[in-house]
Design a protein around this motif. Sequence first.
Motif, PDB file in Angstrom:
ATOM      1  N   PRO A 289       0.802  -1.236   0.000  1.00 44.99           N
ATOM      2  CA  PRO A 289       0.000   0.000   0.000  1.00 44.99           C
ATOM      3  C   PRO A 289       0.828   1.276   0.000  1.00 44.99           C
ATOM      4  N   PHE A 290       2.117   1.187   0.373  1.00 40.26           N
ATOM      5  CA  PHE A 290       2.965   2.371   0.418  1.00 40.26           C
ATOM      6  C   PHE A 290       4.029   2.356  -0.676  1.00 40.26           C
ATOM      7  N   ASP A 291       3.807   1.542  -1.694  1.00 41.92           N
ATOM      8  CA  ASP A 291       4.729   1.509  -2.823  1.00 41.92           C
ATOM      9  C   ASP A 291       4.697   2.842  -3.564  1.00 41.92           C
ATOM     10  N   GLY A 292       5.850   3.265  -4.059  1.00 47.30           N
ATOM     11  CA  GLY A 292       5.950   4.556  -4.717  1.00 47.30           C
ATOM     12  C   GLY A 292       5.080   4.713  -5.949  1.00 47.30           C
ATOM     13  N   LEU A 293       4.718   3.611  -6.613  1.00 48.34           N
ATOM     14  CA  LEU A 293       3.892   3.722  -7.813  1.00 48.34           C
ATOM     15  C   LEU A 293       2.469   4.145  -7.490  1.00 48.34           C
ATOM     16  N   ILE A 294       1.996   3.848  -6.282  1.00 44.85           N
ATOM     17  CA  ILE A 294       0.576   4.070  -5.967  1.00 44.85           C
ATOM     18  C   ILE A 294       0.369   4.949  -4.737  1.00 44.85           C
ATOM     19  N   LEU A 295       1.417   5.646  -4.300  1.00 42.55           N
ATOM     20  CA  LEU A 295       1.319   6.437  -3.065  1.00 42.55           C
ATOM     21  C   LEU A 295       0.238   7.500  -3.136  1.00 42.55           C
ATOM     22  N   GLN A 296       0.165   8.191  -4.245  1.00 46.76           N
ATOM     23  CA  GLN A 296      -0.823   9.260  -4.401  1.00 46.76           C
ATOM     24  C   GLN A 296      -2.064   8.650  -5.055  1.00 46.76           C
ATOM     25  N   ARG A 297      -3.126   8.503  -4.265  1.00 47.87           N
ATOM     26  CA  ARG A 297      -4.276   7.721  -4.712  1.00 47.87           C
ATOM     27  C   ARG A 297      -5.010   8.377  -5.885  1.00 47.87           C
ATOM     28  N   ASP A 298      -5.107   9.711  -5.893  1.00 43.67           N
ATOM     29  CA  ASP A 298      -5.765  10.368  -7.024  1.00 43.67           C
ATOM     30  C   ASP A 298      -4.935  10.228  -8.296  1.00 43.67           C
ATOM     31  N   ARG A 299      -3.628  10.219  -8.148  1.00 42.91           N
ATOM     32  CA  ARG A 299      -2.745   9.970  -9.295  1.00 42.91           C
ATOM     33  C   ARG A 299      -2.942   8.547  -9.818  1.00 42.91           C
ATOM     34  N   THR A 300      -3.065   7.582  -8.913  1.00 38.89           N
ATOM     35  CA  THR A 300      -3.300   6.198  -9.305  1.00 38.89           C
ATOM     36  C   THR A 300      -4.592   6.081 -10.108  1.00 38.89           C
ATOM     37  N   LYS A 301      -5.571   6.902  -9.759  1.00 40.66           N
ATOM     38  CA  LYS A 301      -6.853   6.877 -10.459  1.00 40.66           C
ATOM     39  C   LYS A 301      -6.717   7.389 -11.887  1.00 40.66           C
ATOM     40  N   TRP A 302      -6.089   8.557 -12.080  1.00 42.14           N
ATOM     41  CA  TRP A 302      -6.015   9.090 -13.454  1.00 42.14           C
ATOM     42  C   TRP A 302      -5.050   8.295 -14.316  1.00 42.14           C
ATOM     43  N   LEU A 303      -3.996   7.774 -13.689  1.00 44.81           N
ATOM     44  CA  LEU A 303      -2.956   7.097 -14.462  1.00 44.81           C
ATOM     45  C   LEU A 303      -3.350   5.661 -14.815  1.00 44.81           C
TER      46      LEU A 303
END
Length: 414
Positions: A289-303
């Motif tokens: 859950p704290f991996d650098g690829l998904i840290l910012q949850r809103d970023r994970t959503k758009w990306l």
Amino acid sequence: MSVEQISLRDARRLAVRAQLLDGQPVLPEGKEGVARAIEHLGHVQIDTIAVVERAHHQALWARRPDYDAEALHDLQAIDRRIFEYWTHAMSFVPICDYRFYVPRMNRIRREGTTWLRGWREKNEDVLADVLERVRGEGPLTSKDFAPPPGERRGTWWDWKPAKTALEILLWQGDLMVSERRNFQKAYDLTERVLPPGADATIPGADELARFQIRRSLSGLGVADAREIARLYHVVDREAVEGALPKLVRSGEIVEVAVDGAAGRYVLAGSLESGIPGDLASGRVALLSPFDGLILQRDRTKWLFDFDYTLECYVPEKKRKYGYFVFPILFGDALVGRLDPKADRKTKTLAIRKLLFEPSFDRFDELLPTFAQTLARFARFNGCEAVTFDVIRPAGHKRSLKSLVRRALTEEDRG
């Protein structure tokens, strides 16, 4: 200034590559590979939850399959190649970046927050006494400030103020974490931890903003000003937004439009080396859950078009996916999530939920490699068997269990 046009999938591939999750470049084996991973990523977040190996260990294992926690300890405690400090959260940070955190330390010492100033005014004697004890006795943990049996608690024998003092002295740069002992921080004077030759010169405002942008993009791949400002707090968003045009003009970064939407940036070198080709060639990574690829949850959503929330702080009955859910990265897509728990007594990795995204249908490609990854994940967590509770879609449960058993047997042989 021209704006480069890239697709959303290109952006995902740049992000995956920046996070060292595409297998390129191949990191050296052993401790050197761990060091280079942290030096490239800029930080690895530390977390306390231990239903499986802690998040920082999982993040490094996902990028360096031969990862051993002893390597991380040695890099901090012996080699002094990494140190602990607050980025967006407490993290392991490369020592080569130390100087860029010094202005923040000085700012905390000089100003701090309203709460911090009030605490220091009331507890100046605690700060002084704790610092003096560390100076005289060497590295100490917060447990070293607990009162002896039968001893009446006094001003600085009170463990909680002493623990707070240790953290404040760390934030303002008087102390550093010398090592972790069974995950407990051992604090020592900065002058005794900072290695000889480490650069501690204070950067100017322009250099600091440039660092924030370049360091963030090195790990994010592609990002907007808000995402850059949120990752490292060495400067604020205003400083980031002021520096971005300068770095574009100098050619250090490039503004990109993702599927026509401008306002995001990449390091120039990322485009010069070419956008990665097809990443869906069988590579699977399990992301803490704290991996650098998904840290910012809103970023994970758009990306990635992937809604992700850490639910360990949500009441159990209200959880949708599980307690400590790992997104599953397949190539350049997040295709599912699993909720694992390692039972150390029985040496069993329990997968309480394994849920694939409704749109995902490439199971023939995924399952063999996923089973091998899950077997390695089990071994990394000290487990010899894997059990499954809920799997959706359920039709793949039997074949997956068989593939995982076979992969575990191959791990034993290999």
